[in-house]
Design a protein around this motif. Structure first.
Motif, mmCIF file in Angstrom:
data_model
loop_
_atom_site.group_PDB
_atom_site.id
_atom_site.type_symbol
_atom_site.label_atom_id
_atom_site.label_comp_id
_atom_site.label_asym_id
_atom_site.label_seq_id
_atom_site.Cartn_x
_atom_site.Cartn_y
_atom_site.Cartn_z
ATOM 1 N N LYS A 47 0.829 -1.215 0.000
ATOM 2 C CA LYS A 47 0.000 0.000 0.000
ATOM 3 C C LYS A 47 0.864 1.266 0.000
ATOM 4 O O LYS A 47 0.536 2.251 -0.678
ATOM 5 C CB LYS A 47 -0.910 0.002 1.225
ATOM 6 N N LEU A 129 5.392 1.678 8.566
ATOM 7 C CA LEU A 129 4.210 2.442 9.000
ATOM 8 C C LEU A 129 4.608 3.850 9.430
ATOM 9 O O LEU A 129 3.865 4.805 9.198
ATOM 10 C CB LEU A 129 3.468 1.694 10.108
ATOM 11 N N LEU A 133 2.983 7.119 7.715
ATOM 12 C CA LEU A 133 2.038 7.896 8.521
ATOM 13 C C LEU A 133 2.684 9.021 9.340
ATOM 14 O O LEU A 133 2.000 9.694 10.109
ATOM 15 C CB LEU A 133 1.282 6.948 9.470
ATOM 16 N N SER A 134 3.979 9.244 9.169
ATOM 17 C CA SER A 134 4.630 10.337 9.906
ATOM 18 C C SER A 134 4.368 11.658 9.200
ATOM 19 O O SER A 134 3.861 11.692 8.070
ATOM 20 C CB SER A 134 6.126 10.083 10.024
ATOM 21 N N TRP A 149 -5.400 8.090 3.247
ATOM 22 C CA TRP A 149 -5.846 6.687 3.156
ATOM 23 C C TRP A 149 -6.614 6.283 4.426
ATOM 24 O O TRP A 149 -7.618 5.578 4.361
ATOM 25 C CB TRP A 149 -4.611 5.788 2.959
ATOM 26 N N LEU A 150 -6.165 6.778 5.584
ATOM 27 C CA LEU A 150 -6.820 6.410 6.846
ATOM 28 C C LEU A 150 -7.760 7.503 7.364
ATOM 29 O O LEU A 150 -8.188 7.460 8.522
ATOM 30 C CB LEU A 150 -5.754 6.089 7.904
ATOM 31 N N GLU A 151 -8.074 8.460 6.486
ATOM 32 C CA GLU A 151 -9.002 9.556 6.848
ATOM 33 C C GLU A 151 -8.546 10.256 8.127
ATOM 34 O O GLU A 151 -9.352 10.604 8.992
ATOM 35 C CB GLU A 151 -10.431 9.011 7.016
ATOM 36 N N PHE A 152 -7.241 10.443 8.240
ATOM 37 C CA PHE A 152 -6.650 11.043 9.428
ATOM 38 C C PHE A 152 -6.213 12.467 9.105
ATOM 39 O O PHE A 152 -5.649 12.717 8.042
ATOM 40 C CB PHE A 152 -5.435 10.191 9.854
ATOM 41 N N GLN A 153 -6.476 13.370 10.043
ATOM 42 C CA GLN A 153 -6.236 14.778 9.730
ATOM 43 C C GLN A 153 -4.809 15.258 10.024
ATOM 44 O O GLN A 153 -4.408 16.321 9.583
ATOM 45 C CB GLN A 153 -7.214 15.653 10.529
ATOM 46 N N GLY A 154 -4.078 14.504 10.808
ATOM 47 C CA GLY A 154 -2.743 14.985 11.192
ATOM 48 C C GLY A 154 -2.846 16.019 12.296
ATOM 49 O O GLY A 154 -3.912 16.551 12.579
ATOM 50 N N GLY A 155 -1.740 16.271 12.931
ATOM 51 C CA GLY A 155 -1.742 17.217 14.044
ATOM 52 C C GLY A 155 -1.214 18.572 13.633
ATOM 53 O O GLY A 155 -0.325 18.673 12.793
ATOM 54 N N LYS B 44 3.049 18.748 16.573
ATOM 55 C CA LYS B 44 2.427 17.440 16.808
ATOM 56 C C LYS B 44 3.161 16.386 15.970
ATOM 57 O O LYS B 44 2.571 15.716 15.119
ATOM 58 C CB LYS B 44 0.931 17.494 16.476
ATOM 59 N N PHE B 215 -4.175 16.245 19.894
ATOM 60 C CA PHE B 215 -2.902 15.712 20.411
ATOM 61 C C PHE B 215 -2.553 16.473 21.678
ATOM 62 O O PHE B 215 -1.926 17.519 21.616
ATOM 63 C CB PHE B 215 -1.778 15.920 19.400
ATOM 64 N N GLN B 398 -2.919 -4.601 5.598
ATOM 65 C CA GLN B 398 -3.452 -3.344 5.047
ATOM 66 C C GLN B 398 -4.947 -3.221 5.294
ATOM 67 O O GLN B 398 -5.440 -2.180 5.710
ATOM 68 C CB GLN B 398 -3.136 -3.277 3.541
ATOM 69 N N THR B 406 -10.572 3.325 10.416
ATOM 70 C CA THR B 406 -11.582 4.181 9.779
ATOM 71 C C THR B 406 -13.013 3.827 10.187
ATOM 72 O O THR B 406 -13.925 4.591 9.892
ATOM 73 C CB THR B 406 -11.480 4.130 8.238
#
Lengths: 164, 558
Positions: A47, A129, A133-134, A149-155, B44, B215, B398, B406
């Motif tokens: 991925k 990972l 994802l960093s 991809w993981l619908e993550f907004q980040g900080g 963060k 965070f 994955q 999600t």
């Protein structure tokens, strides 16, 4: 060359980034660490590749090049590449990069049953990972594709510079 | 130059003294081993903060030796560097208060009289405090105002007496999932309340409000909303702060500390002269410094003629648990509520702050509920094993990561109960192992009392019932005797008897006229709550004592 001590070969390999695969005192093949890692990372987590994330670059820059990762850990990560190739050699008489996909999978399944193999693969997965994802400042996670991809907004705020 | 006050350590124990004394016009210097980070520096960055330990010293340079005791009295020795067992917290101006989550609970009146109220427990060195809740209450209230505590007081069985009706700042925004929690508690007839937080919910105190970054714990706050000792106190006074100053020795003559010696990272030696010294390097390092400051006059270390320094180290006992909410069991609206980022959960239980097993009354504790930390690398990495415990990779991994991250979310809970003080839980120094500065490292002897585990186990049941009632799956918990490195206290007990305590009731060393200890070292027992609010409150109390002392000495001089 066959008379050289096995450990000496490994050291040479680490210095030059070449992997000398030995069986007893016999040299069975030479490959590069980078080519093995690139293929291994795709086998472990394709991925990241499809997300255009440069996991191998991250591994060299932010893992092997990081001041807070111990020399012992770095040595283990590098040795693991040699041991992976040795396992491939033992099972199929070929280097890991020369094996077809299903044989590589079999090698991974085999080493994952050993203590070193499980530990090494879990660390390699962890660093893949991390790359994926960093924060993009570490030059993995291109265009925040891993986060999307993981619908993550980040900080927020993002770091102004990488901590290396 | 002679300072009026020299403070060693800039965290929650040292900073209230710096704030009070500097604002009263005295010359105050604070010595801090770490760097000075401000709001502009914090980000963060999960890799830097949580995976590469940006804010703590490298273990190959500075480590501890840890002896872990078993119930049989035997111990296993761990070298911090080899084992990776890390007891450092925030090595920076403001200390670990920069990185706290700010779950703020006061200790209860009974916590000050643990032995009198609940009786002896065999094998535990439980004593009452030399001060009462009533003496500390005005300082708890002061912390609410100066550090900034947000919340809403809700009456419950164990609500401690307050001198003000409510918190000075309104409660922070919370997730709509709290409605599910509240309904479950009402159904089960379990008392709960909204967790007070040391985070500003509105702009105040020349600091910006919380911006709900997602965070909080483990990270520095970029708005200044979090009530760190740096943001709330050190940036609000003109105490001189010297960073890169590792204090390795205190020199004392004729019952007074005269100098603090410190190294910079380049191992250049410096010293500071002051009239009064305040030690607040966090519990383990405070005892270590006293023990490393032996001299002809103090052959066992400073303030240690009775050999009590380092004794009765405590942590916070308890454990943690969790339950997962999955989309398959939720309506589309509930799914949306579940995944709302940023807002807090902020629900706590103290319904069993003490409890009865039919024979006697036992001290219980606190449970805080919170969403699993948003650290995405950490959450993804947790998924690399399947249900059978085998490592997985490729397509299987994955899919698992994508689905779990999600379409589900984890609600966790943390249990806090007393870590009973025992003979085998203490701090010493190692005669042979030294840090990068050549200073003997601290030895941490860790021992937990079996009663601690029994209490944790008892408390966990309410949390599990609530998660079940809420419809969570994969509910699990673990009660552990592992010491949490960020919840450490004791080692320099305060007390009225100089034979059995290091400090007097005002946290001044019995043996020295001008040495105070204001971090959590003074605590004989820890209560069943996180320590930070009590550390802040006590340090403000001691600051008042020091102010009176210094005022009277100035009058005498003039």
């Amino acid at each position: 060359m066959n008379t050289l001590h096995r450990r000496k070969f490994l050291q040479l390999g680490l210095l030059s980034s070449a992997i000398f695969v030995m069986q007893g005192c016999e040299l069975k093949g030479i490959t590069t660490m980078r080519s093995t890692i690139e293929l291994l990372q795709r086998d472990l987590f394709e991925k990241s590749h499809t997300l255009n994330i440069k996991t191998t670059h991250y591994f060299y820059n932010s893992v092997l090049g990081h001041s807070r990762i111990s020399q012992e850990e770095k040595k283990f990560l590098k040795n693991g590449v040699s041991w992976l190739n040795e396992a491939a050699q033992e099972q199929y008489k070929l280097l890991y990069v020369k094996l077809p996909r299903h044989h590589r999978e079999h090698v991974l399944q085999t080493i994952s049953q050993s203590q070193w193999g499980e530990e090494w693969l879990s660390k390699m997965l962890g660093y893949i990972l991390e790359a994926t994802l960093s924060d993009p400042i570490y030059l993995g996670n291109t265009n925040e594709n891993g986060w999307k991809w993981l619908e993550f907004q980040g900080g927020v705020p993002h770091p102004k510079e990488p901590y290396l | 130059m002679i300072y009026d006050i020299c403070i060693i350590g800039s965290g929650a124990g040292g900073s209230p003294v710096a704030y009070e004394l500097a604002n009263a016009g005295y010359k105050v210097v604070v010595l801090e081993k770490g760097n000075y980070y401000t709001e502009e520096d914090f980000s963060k960055d999960e890799v830097a903060v949580c995976r590469r330990e940006l804010y703590t010293p490298p273990l190959h340079e500075q480590k501890h030796i840890i002896n872990e005791y078993s119930a049989s009295g035997k111990y296993t020795r761990y070298d911090g560097e080899e084992s990776g067992w890390n007891f450092w917290n925030g090595s920076m101006v403001g200390g670990s208060s920069n990185l706290m989550s700010g779950y703020f609970h006061r200790m209860k009146p009974n916590d000050f009289e643990l032995r009198s109220v609940y009786g002896e427990i065999k094998g535990a060195n439980v004593v009452d405090w030399p001060i009462s809740y009533e003496e500390l209450e005005p300082y708890y209230e002061k912390v609410e105002r100066i550090i900034g505590v947000s919340g809403k007081v809700k009456e419950h069985t164990y609500q401690e007496p307050r001198s003000t009706p409510d918190f000075p700042y309104p409660a922070l925004k919370t997730s709509k999932v709290t409605k599910w929690f509240d309904a479950a508690c009402e159904e089960l007839d379990i008392e709960f309340f909204e967790t007070p937080r040391a985070i500003l919910s509105q702009n105040a105190l020349n600091r910006d409000a919380c911006y709900y970054s997602n965070f909080c714990g483990s990270y520095g706050c970029s708005s200044g909303a979090k009530g760190s000792a740096r943001a709330a106190l050190l940036q609000k006074c003109d105490a001189k702060i010297i960073t890169d100053a590792f204090v390795y020795r205190l020199e004392a003559k004729e019952g007074r500390v005269t100098k603090a010696y410190y190294y910079t990272k380049n191992r250049i030696k410096h010293s500071i002269n002051a009239k009064i010294f305040v030690l607040a390097a966090q519990a383990i390092e405070t005892s270590r410094l006293l023990l490393n400051s032996s001299s002809k006059e103090f052959p066992h270390g400073l303030a240690n003629s009775n050999k009590e320094v380092g004794k009765n180290l405590i942590f916070s006992a308890g454990g943690a648990g969790s339950g997962r909410f999955i989309f398959e069991k939720l309506t589309p609206e509930a799914q949306k509520e579940l995944m709302e980022p940023g807002v807090f959960f902020n629900r706590s239980l103290q319904n069993e702050y003490d409890y009865d097993d039919g024979c006697r009354k036992y001290k219980g504790g606190t449970i805080d509920f919170l969403f699993e930390h948003q650290n995405v690398i950490s959450r993804a990495t947790q998924e690399i094993y399947n249900e059978e415990g085998n490592l997985i990779w490729g397509e299987e991994l994955q899919k698992k990561i994508h689905k779990r991250l999600t379409s589900s979310r984890v609600l966790t809970f943390e249990i806090f109960n007393d870590w009973l003080p025992t003979d085998n839980c203490n701090v010493n120094v190692d005669a042979n192992v030294k840090d990068i500065y050549g200073v003997p490292v601290g030895v941490i002897n860790v021992n937990s009392h079996p009663h601690d585990l029994a209490v944790g186990e008892h408390l966990a049941q309410s949390a599990v019932e609530i998660l079940e009632q809420m419809g969570a799956v994969e509910i699990e918990y673990s009660i552990s005797s592992s010491p949490p490195p960020n919840l450490v206290a004791g080692g320099c007990r305060f007390g009225d008897d100089p034979r059995s305590s290091v400090l007097d009731k005002n946290c001044k060393a019995h043996e020295l006229d001008n040495l105070y200890v204001t971090d959590a070292s003074f605590m004989p027992t820890g209560g069943s709550v996180p320590y930070t609010w009590t550390i802040y409150a006590n340090a403000f109390r001691v600051a008042d004592v020091i102010k009176k002392e210094i005022e009277s000495s100035f009058k005498d001089t003039n």
